[in-house]
Motif scaffolding. Sequence first.
Motif, mmCIF file in Angstrom:
data_model
loop_
_atom_site.group_PDB
_atom_site.id
_atom_site.type_symbol
_atom_site.label_atom_id
_atom_site.label_comp_id
_atom_site.label_asym_id
_atom_site.label_seq_id
_atom_site.Cartn_x
_atom_site.Cartn_y
_atom_site.Cartn_z
ATOM 1 N N PHE A 74 26.697 4.691 -13.691
ATOM 2 C CA PHE A 74 27.186 6.057 -13.606
ATOM 3 C C PHE A 74 27.243 6.425 -12.131
ATOM 4 O O PHE A 74 26.285 6.207 -11.399
ATOM 5 N N LYS A 75 28.391 6.948 -11.695
ATOM 6 C CA LYS A 75 28.545 7.332 -10.290
ATOM 7 C C LYS A 75 28.900 8.803 -10.189
ATOM 8 O O LYS A 75 29.644 9.330 -11.010
ATOM 9 N N ILE A 76 28.368 9.409 -9.145
ATOM 10 C CA ILE A 76 28.659 10.796 -8.815
ATOM 11 C C ILE A 76 29.153 10.809 -7.378
ATOM 12 O O ILE A 76 28.491 10.260 -6.489
ATOM 13 N N VAL A 77 30.305 11.401 -7.150
ATOM 14 C CA VAL A 77 30.805 11.603 -5.795
ATOM 15 C C VAL A 77 30.818 13.108 -5.581
ATOM 16 O O VAL A 77 31.460 13.848 -6.327
ATOM 17 N N LEU A 78 30.109 13.547 -4.565
ATOM 18 C CA LEU A 78 29.925 14.961 -4.302
ATOM 19 C C LEU A 78 30.370 15.279 -2.887
ATOM 20 O O LEU A 78 29.983 14.583 -1.943
ATOM 21 N N VAL A 79 31.190 16.308 -2.736
ATOM 22 C CA VAL A 79 31.593 16.794 -1.421
ATOM 23 C C VAL A 79 31.198 18.266 -1.373
ATOM 24 O O VAL A 79 31.694 19.078 -2.161
ATOM 25 N N ALA A 80 30.284 18.594 -0.466
ATOM 26 C CA ALA A 80 29.749 19.954 -0.401
ATOM 27 C C ALA A 80 29.160 20.205 0.982
ATOM 28 O O ALA A 80 29.037 19.281 1.785
ATOM 29 N N ALA A 81 28.784 21.442 1.208
ATOM 30 C CA ALA A 81 28.037 21.761 2.417
ATOM 31 C C ALA A 81 26.756 20.928 2.381
ATOM 32 O O ALA A 81 26.201 20.690 1.297
ATOM 33 N N HIS A 123 32.943 20.091 -4.502
ATOM 34 C CA HIS A 123 33.859 19.208 -5.214
ATOM 35 C C HIS A 123 33.038 18.031 -5.727
ATOM 36 O O HIS A 123 32.238 17.475 -4.989
ATOM 37 N N PHE A 124 33.228 17.692 -6.993
ATOM 38 C CA PHE A 124 32.505 16.535 -7.517
ATOM 39 C C PHE A 124 33.375 15.758 -8.494
ATOM 40 O O PHE A 124 34.291 16.301 -9.103
ATOM 41 N N THR A 125 33.069 14.498 -8.592
ATOM 42 C CA THR A 125 33.708 13.607 -9.545
ATOM 43 C C THR A 125 32.620 12.719 -10.132
ATOM 44 O O THR A 125 31.719 12.298 -9.420
ATOM 45 N N THR A 126 32.711 12.469 -11.428
ATOM 46 C CA THR A 126 31.779 11.539 -12.052
ATOM 47 C C THR A 126 32.586 10.420 -12.708
ATOM 48 O O THR A 126 33.720 10.632 -13.131
ATOM 49 N N ALA A 127 31.978 9.246 -12.763
ATOM 50 C CA ALA A 127 32.615 8.100 -13.419
ATOM 51 C C ALA A 127 31.536 7.275 -14.098
ATOM 52 O O ALA A 127 30.439 7.108 -13.569
ATOM 53 N N PHE A 128 31.869 6.782 -15.276
ATOM 54 C CA PHE A 128 30.926 5.950 -16.031
ATOM 55 C C PHE A 128 31.612 4.656 -16.435
ATOM 56 O O PHE A 128 32.720 4.672 -16.973
ATOM 57 N N ASP A 129 30.947 3.552 -16.153
ATOM 58 C CA ASP A 129 31.432 2.229 -16.550
ATOM 59 C C ASP A 129 30.638 1.815 -17.787
ATOM 60 O O ASP A 129 29.470 1.432 -17.671
ATOM 61 N N PRO A 130 31.226 1.903 -18.978
ATOM 62 C CA PRO A 130 30.464 1.598 -20.190
ATOM 63 C C PRO A 130 30.062 0.134 -20.312
ATOM 64 O O PRO A 130 29.070 -0.171 -20.953
ATOM 65 N N ALA A 178 22.827 4.858 -20.391
ATOM 66 C CA ALA A 178 23.539 4.904 -21.669
ATOM 67 C C ALA A 178 24.685 5.909 -21.580
ATOM 68 O O ALA A 178 24.621 6.869 -20.801
ATOM 69 N N ALA A 179 25.712 5.708 -22.378
ATOM 70 C CA ALA A 179 26.884 6.579 -22.358
ATOM 71 C C ALA A 179 26.511 8.031 -22.651
ATOM 72 O O ALA A 179 27.008 8.960 -21.995
ATOM 73 N N GLU A 180 25.635 8.261 -23.613
ATOM 74 C CA GLU A 180 25.231 9.629 -23.970
ATOM 75 C C GLU A 180 24.502 10.290 -22.804
ATOM 76 O O GLU A 180 24.698 11.476 -22.523
ATOM 77 N N GLN A 181 23.651 9.543 -22.128
ATOM 78 C CA GLN A 181 22.911 10.067 -20.984
ATOM 79 C C GLN A 181 23.873 10.382 -19.838
ATOM 80 O O GLN A 181 23.725 11.393 -19.158
ATOM 81 N N ALA A 182 24.869 9.537 -19.631
ATOM 82 C CA ALA A 182 25.867 9.776 -18.585
ATOM 83 C C ALA A 182 26.657 11.043 -18.881
ATOM 84 O O ALA A 182 26.938 11.840 -17.982
ATOM 85 N N GLU A 183 27.006 11.238 -20.142
ATOM 86 C CA GLU A 183 27.741 12.442 -20.534
ATOM 87 C C GLU A 183 26.898 13.694 -20.298
ATOM 88 O O GLU A 183 27.391 14.698 -19.785
ATOM 89 N N ARG A 184 25.610 13.624 -20.659
ATOM 90 C CA ARG A 184 24.711 14.764 -20.417
ATOM 91 C C ARG A 184 24.566 15.049 -18.928
ATOM 92 O O ARG A 184 24.563 16.194 -18.491
ATOM 93 N N MET A 185 24.468 13.994 -18.130
ATOM 94 C CA MET A 185 24.323 14.155 -16.689
ATOM 95 C C MET A 185 25.582 14.783 -16.087
ATOM 96 O O MET A 185 25.497 15.665 -15.235
#
Length: 140
Positions: free
Chosen positions: A114-121, A102-109, A76-83
């Motif tokens: 919901f996608k998370i792209v994470l770049v880290a150690a 570095h992170f990016t999040t994207a939500f397709d309503p 759900a959109a609200e859950q994606a926003e909380r995440m």
Amino acid sequence: MSHILVTVEQAAVTLKVHPKTVLRYIREGRLQATRIGKAYRIEQAKLDAFVGVAGARVPSPGDVRATVIVEVPAMAAEQAERMATFIGAAALGGDSRTRPLHFTTAFDPIGGNFKIVLVAAPSDAARLLELIELQLGLTR
């Protein structure tokens, strides 16, 4: 929205000054930072601009990074926003030894994906993935 955030201590190491000097720069408005609770976080791009670096840093062997893409279907959109907020807060944690992530999040309503792209150690990425699993209730 993409972010690479560093702590005051990390900025102090980069600038080769005491952390109190970095805080003074922030208070004087010379260095832009975001206050989170009692701590500040500085965007890497703003720190680079402050130093006068155009993003040119020589990588060291300790700069190994992992890129992770997490896709959560039927959210759900609200859950994606909380995440997204949760991930941002988790990314702000750490001390002067914690490498920036570095992170990016994207939500397709429409599809509810919901996608998370994470770049880290790799170790930091693994810890954040564990937190995401806990938040989603996926642990065994």
